[in-house]
Write a protein that holds these residues in place. Structure first.
Motif, PDB file in Angstrom:
ATOM      1  N   VAL A   1     -48.440  90.141  70.959  1.00 33.96           N
ATOM      2  CA  VAL A   1     -47.290  89.387  71.449  1.00 33.96           C
ATOM      3  C   VAL A   1     -46.202  89.392  70.276  1.00 33.96           C
ATOM      4  O   VAL A   1     -46.069  88.636  68.855  1.00 33.96           O
ATOM      5  CB  VAL A   1     -46.960  88.066  72.386  1.00 33.96           C
ATOM      6  CG1 VAL A   1     -45.825  87.990  73.191  1.00 33.96           C
ATOM      7  CG2 VAL A   1     -48.486  87.849  73.879  1.00 33.96           C
ATOM      8  N   LEU A   2     -45.010  89.784  70.506  1.00 33.38           N
ATOM      9  CA  LEU A   2     -44.111  89.724  69.880  1.00 33.38           C
ATOM     10  C   LEU A   2     -42.357  89.138  69.941  1.00 33.38           C
ATOM     11  O   LEU A   2     -42.044  90.245  71.745  1.00 33.38           O
ATOM     12  CB  LEU A   2     -43.855  91.324  68.977  1.00 33.38           C
ATOM     13  CG  LEU A   2     -45.180  92.281  68.317  1.00 33.38           C
ATOM     14  CD1 LEU A   2     -44.581  93.402  68.089  1.00 33.38           C
ATOM     15  CD2 LEU A   2     -45.065  91.457  66.936  1.00 33.38           C
ATOM     16  N   VAL A   3     -41.706  89.218  69.810  1.00 31.29           N
ATOM     17  CA  VAL A   3     -40.606  88.403  70.389  1.00 31.29           C
ATOM     18  C   VAL A   3     -39.827  88.951  69.532  1.00 31.29           C
ATOM     19  O   VAL A   3     -39.421  88.383  68.524  1.00 31.29           O
ATOM     20  CB  VAL A   3     -41.007  87.072  71.257  1.00 31.29           C
ATOM     21  CG1 VAL A   3     -39.372  86.738  71.523  1.00 31.29           C
ATOM     22  CG2 VAL A   3     -41.604  86.721  72.417  1.00 31.29           C
ATOM     23  N   ASN A   4     -39.367  89.984  69.871  1.00 32.56           N
ATOM     24  CA  ASN A   4     -37.409  90.296  68.899  1.00 32.56           C
ATOM     25  C   ASN A   4     -38.534  90.550  67.933  1.00 32.56           C
ATOM     26  O   ASN A   4     -38.465  90.132  66.133  1.00 32.56           O
ATOM     27  CB  ASN A   4     -37.114  88.899  69.375  1.00 32.56           C
ATOM     28  CG  ASN A   4     -35.549  89.211  69.478  1.00 32.56           C
ATOM     29  OD1 ASN A   4     -35.687  90.012  70.624  1.00 32.56           O
ATOM     30  ND2 ASN A   4     -34.482  88.343  69.113  1.00 32.56           N
ATOM     31  N   ASP A   5     -39.688  91.250  67.800  1.00 29.88           N
ATOM     32  CA  ASP A   5     -40.682  91.825  66.812  1.00 29.88           C
ATOM     33  C   ASP A   5     -41.462  91.134  65.473  1.00 29.88           C
ATOM     34  O   ASP A   5     -41.026  90.958  65.017  1.00 29.88           O
ATOM     35  CB  ASP A   5     -39.274  92.665  65.535  1.00 29.88           C
ATOM     36  CG  ASP A   5     -39.057  94.776  65.967  1.00 29.88           C
ATOM     37  OD1 ASP A   5     -40.087  94.450  67.212  1.00 29.88           O
ATOM     38  OD2 ASP A   5     -38.256  94.531  66.574  1.00 29.88           O
ATOM     39  N   ALA A   6     -40.832  89.447  66.436  1.00 26.84           N
ATOM     40  CA  ALA A   6     -41.743  88.771  65.630  1.00 26.84           C
ATOM     41  C   ALA A   6     -43.041  88.527  66.012  1.00 26.84           C
ATOM     42  O   ALA A   6     -42.658  88.137  67.203  1.00 26.84           O
ATOM     43  CB  ALA A   6     -40.496  87.121  65.460  1.00 26.84           C
ATOM     44  N   ALA A   7     -44.290  88.323  65.829  1.00 26.68           N
ATOM     45  CA  ALA A   7     -45.161  87.699  66.232  1.00 26.68           C
ATOM     46  C   ALA A   7     -45.551  86.511  66.789  1.00 26.68           C
ATOM     47  O   ALA A   7     -44.711  86.079  65.576  1.00 26.68           O
ATOM     48  CB  ALA A   7     -46.315  88.334  64.896  1.00 26.68           C
ATOM     49  N   VAL A   8     -45.865  86.404  67.241  1.00 31.38           N
ATOM     50  CA  VAL A   8     -46.091  84.791  68.688  1.00 31.38           C
ATOM     51  C   VAL A   8     -47.269  84.393  68.608  1.00 31.38           C
ATOM     52  O   VAL A   8     -48.118  85.243  68.632  1.00 31.38           O
ATOM     53  CB  VAL A   8     -45.348  84.829  70.981  1.00 31.38           C
ATOM     54  CG1 VAL A   8     -45.634  83.873  70.410  1.00 31.38           C
ATOM     55  CG2 VAL A   8     -44.199  85.395  70.157  1.00 31.38           C
TER      56      VAL A   8
ATOM     57  N   ALA B   1     -48.378  83.514  78.772  1.00 31.87           N
ATOM     58  CA  ALA B   1     -47.503  81.713  78.990  1.00 31.87           C
ATOM     59  C   ALA B   1     -46.836  82.092  77.706  1.00 31.87           C
ATOM     60  O   ALA B   1     -45.665  81.448  77.080  1.00 31.87           O
ATOM     61  CB  ALA B   1     -48.291  80.855  79.062  1.00 31.87           C
ATOM     62  N   ALA B   2     -47.662  82.028  76.522  1.00 30.79           N
ATOM     63  CA  ALA B   2     -46.416  82.318  74.419  1.00 30.79           C
ATOM     64  C   ALA B   2     -45.498  83.204  74.812  1.00 30.79           C
ATOM     65  O   ALA B   2     -44.957  82.754  73.780  1.00 30.79           O
ATOM     66  CB  ALA B   2     -48.047  82.610  74.025  1.00 30.79           C
ATOM     67  N   SER B   3     -45.605  84.347  75.407  1.00 25.72           N
ATOM     68  CA  SER B   3     -44.144  84.706  75.132  1.00 25.72           C
ATOM     69  C   SER B   3     -43.183  83.943  76.362  1.00 25.72           C
ATOM     70  O   SER B   3     -41.967  84.487  75.512  1.00 25.72           O
ATOM     71  CB  SER B   3     -44.612  86.459  75.847  1.00 25.72           C
ATOM     72  OG  SER B   3     -44.597  86.645  76.855  1.00 25.72           O
TER      73      SER B   3
END
Length: 50
Positions: free
Chosen positions: A17-24, A34-36
């Motif tokens: 998962v990446l949110v705004n190119d940052a790994a979650v 759910a994590a995203s």
């Protein structure tokens, strides 16, 4: 409203998962969706949009 996305969420077929190119981080056995969503909500809150 801006003409570009404020937030990008990418989920791969293997559960990365990446949110705004940052790994979650996704704990073992956890749902990547759910994590995203949690990471996206945190980002939106920091932007003052929630």
């Amino acid at each position: 409203m801006p003409a570009w996305p404020l937030l990008t969420v990418v989920m791969t077929q293997v559960g990365t998962v990446l949110v705004n190119d940052a790994a979650v981080p996704v704990p073992a056995g956890a749902d990547p969706r759910a994590a995203s969503v949690a990471a996206a909500a945190e980002h939106v809150t920091r932007l003052g949009l929630a």
